[in-house]
Write a protein that holds these residues in place. Structure first.
Motif, PDB file in Angstrom:
ATOM      1  N   SER A  18      74.286 -65.939 -46.395  1.00 51.16           N
ATOM      2  CA  SER A  18      74.004 -65.913 -44.957  1.00 51.16           C
ATOM      3  C   SER A  18      73.718 -67.301 -44.400  1.00 51.16           C
ATOM      4  O   SER A  18      74.099 -67.613 -43.270  1.00 51.16           O
ATOM      5  CB  SER A  18      72.808 -64.990 -44.672  1.00 51.16           C
ATOM      6  OG  SER A  18      73.104 -63.661 -45.045  1.00 51.16           O
ATOM      7  N   GLY A  21      77.149 -69.908 -45.714  1.00 50.14           N
ATOM      8  CA  GLY A  21      78.525 -69.524 -45.412  1.00 50.14           C
ATOM      9  C   GLY A  21      79.445 -69.532 -46.625  1.00 50.14           C
ATOM     10  O   GLY A  21      79.058 -69.100 -47.714  1.00 50.14           O
ATOM     11  N   LEU A  50      80.322 -59.414 -44.233  1.00 44.47           N
ATOM     12  CA  LEU A  50      80.253 -60.434 -43.185  1.00 44.47           C
ATOM     13  C   LEU A  50      81.618 -60.660 -42.542  1.00 44.47           C
ATOM     14  O   LEU A  50      81.697 -61.119 -41.404  1.00 44.47           O
ATOM     15  CB  LEU A  50      79.698 -61.742 -43.763  1.00 44.47           C
ATOM     16  CG  LEU A  50      78.223 -61.702 -44.189  1.00 44.47           C
ATOM     17  CD1 LEU A  50      77.774 -63.059 -44.725  1.00 44.47           C
ATOM     18  CD2 LEU A  50      77.329 -61.262 -43.035  1.00 44.47           C
ATOM     19  N   THR A  53      81.774 -58.278 -39.700  1.00 49.10           N
ATOM     20  CA  THR A  53      80.988 -58.674 -38.522  1.00 49.10           C
ATOM     21  C   THR A  53      81.651 -59.800 -37.738  1.00 49.10           C
ATOM     22  O   THR A  53      81.178 -60.172 -36.671  1.00 49.10           O
ATOM     23  CB  THR A  53      79.580 -59.144 -38.949  1.00 49.10           C
ATOM     24  OG1 THR A  53      79.682 -60.373 -39.679  1.00 49.10           O
ATOM     25  CG2 THR A  53      78.889 -58.093 -39.801  1.00 49.10           C
ATOM     26  N   ARG A  55      82.024 -62.902 -38.958  1.00 49.53           N
ATOM     27  CA  ARG A  55      81.527 -64.215 -39.370  1.00 49.53           C
ATOM     28  C   ARG A  55      82.485 -64.913 -40.335  1.00 49.53           C
ATOM     29  O   ARG A  55      82.664 -66.121 -40.278  1.00 49.53           O
ATOM     30  CB  ARG A  55      80.152 -64.077 -40.023  1.00 49.53           C
ATOM     31  CG  ARG A  55      79.637 -65.416 -40.541  1.00 49.53           C
ATOM     32  CD  ARG A  55      78.195 -65.376 -40.936  1.00 49.53           C
ATOM     33  NE  ARG A  55      77.760 -66.677 -41.437  1.00 49.53           N
ATOM     34  CZ  ARG A  55      76.561 -66.950 -41.873  1.00 49.53           C
ATOM     35  NH1 ARG A  55      75.640 -66.000 -41.869  1.00 49.53           N
ATOM     36  NH2 ARG A  55      76.252 -68.154 -42.318  1.00 49.53           N
ATOM     37  N   PHE A  56      83.060 -64.158 -41.253  1.00 49.46           N
ATOM     38  CA  PHE A  56      83.978 -64.714 -42.238  1.00 49.46           C
ATOM     39  C   PHE A  56      85.397 -64.231 -41.997  1.00 49.46           C
ATOM     40  O   PHE A  56      85.623 -63.196 -41.375  1.00 49.46           O
ATOM     41  CB  PHE A  56      83.569 -64.307 -43.658  1.00 49.46           C
ATOM     42  CG  PHE A  56      82.359 -65.009 -44.205  1.00 49.46           C
ATOM     43  CD1 PHE A  56      81.839 -66.151 -43.612  1.00 49.46           C
ATOM     44  CD2 PHE A  56      81.720 -64.516 -45.343  1.00 49.46           C
ATOM     45  CE1 PHE A  56      80.730 -66.789 -44.118  1.00 49.46           C
ATOM     46  CE2 PHE A  56      80.602 -65.145 -45.861  1.00 49.46           C
ATOM     47  CZ  PHE A  56      80.102 -66.283 -45.250  1.00 49.46           C
TER      48      PHE A  56
END
Length: 210
Positions: A18, A21, A50, A53, A55-56
């Motif tokens: 988190s 990354g 993630l 979501t 993010r990645f």
């Protein structure tokens, strides 16, 4: 005490990924590939979550995982190349490696040659230890890293994909969200409890046992 261990392990994996990354994925997968029992079956699915979501990116997460496998394998490869079986005799139990693990990997080498690294990187458990016997066999370093990456990428991708799909369902299906909200700690606890039992069992077993 047991619950504290579970909390620390879960918190460690989640915090590293988190906060750092893709670098966190590289670090954790490097630890796993250095013969240290930090299961990719937990690391990559969380990275996949993630992805769900936003993010990645799924492909970048898988690539980061495969790079981590290469980085961590350098240590295990060199240890096998320079120390050989004597390392297992003295230190094997501390990295959860026994002679039976090494014998199994060497049988793969006898049958498949250098392709052993590619094949074993797709197999649970043994994938974490294959770099050591590759070093013992003094496999060509360039081929070793090539096969390590090619074999690790689909493994990392598959686990991240599962995590992504579960994350998508968790966020879009109210029923699943409610179930997971109730059972998430139990599921994580069972997974980590199994991992802790495995570690404890292997630490108690003499490294020379076959």
């Amino acid at each position: 005490m047991f619950h504290k261990i579970i909390a620390v392990l879960a918190g460690f994996i989640i915090t590293v990924i988190s906060t750092t990354g893709y670098t966190g994925i590289v670090i954790l997968m490097a630890i796993e590939s250095a013969c240290i029992p930090l299961p990719s079956e937990i690391i990559m699915p969380f990275a996949g979550y993630l992805v769900s979501t936003g993010r990645f990116d799924l492909y970048l997460a898988a690539t980061a995982g495969a790079i981590g496998c290469n980085v961590g394998s350098i240590f295990a490869y060199e240890l096998g190349k320079r120390g050989g079986r004597a390392v297992v005799d003295r230190w094997g139990r501390y990295v959860l490696m026994s002679h039976s693990d090494l014998d199994r990997a060497e049988r793969f080498f006898s049958r498949w040659g250098d392709l052993t690294v590619l094949v074993c990187r797709l197999l649970p458990a043994i994938r974490s230890f294959i770099a050591f016997p590759a070093g013992v066999a003094r496999m060509n370093l360039l081929r070793f890293h090539f096969y390590t990456f090619i074999g690790s990428w689909p493994w990392c991708f598959g686990l991240a994909w599962v995590g992504m799909k579960l994350g998508e369902q968790w966020r879009t299906d109210p029923r699943l969200s409610g179930i997971l909200h109730t059972l998430d700690f139990l599921i994580v606890g069972l997974i980590l409890a199994g991992g802790i039992w495995f570690v404890w069992h292997r630490l108690k077993r003499p490294a020379s046992k076959v």
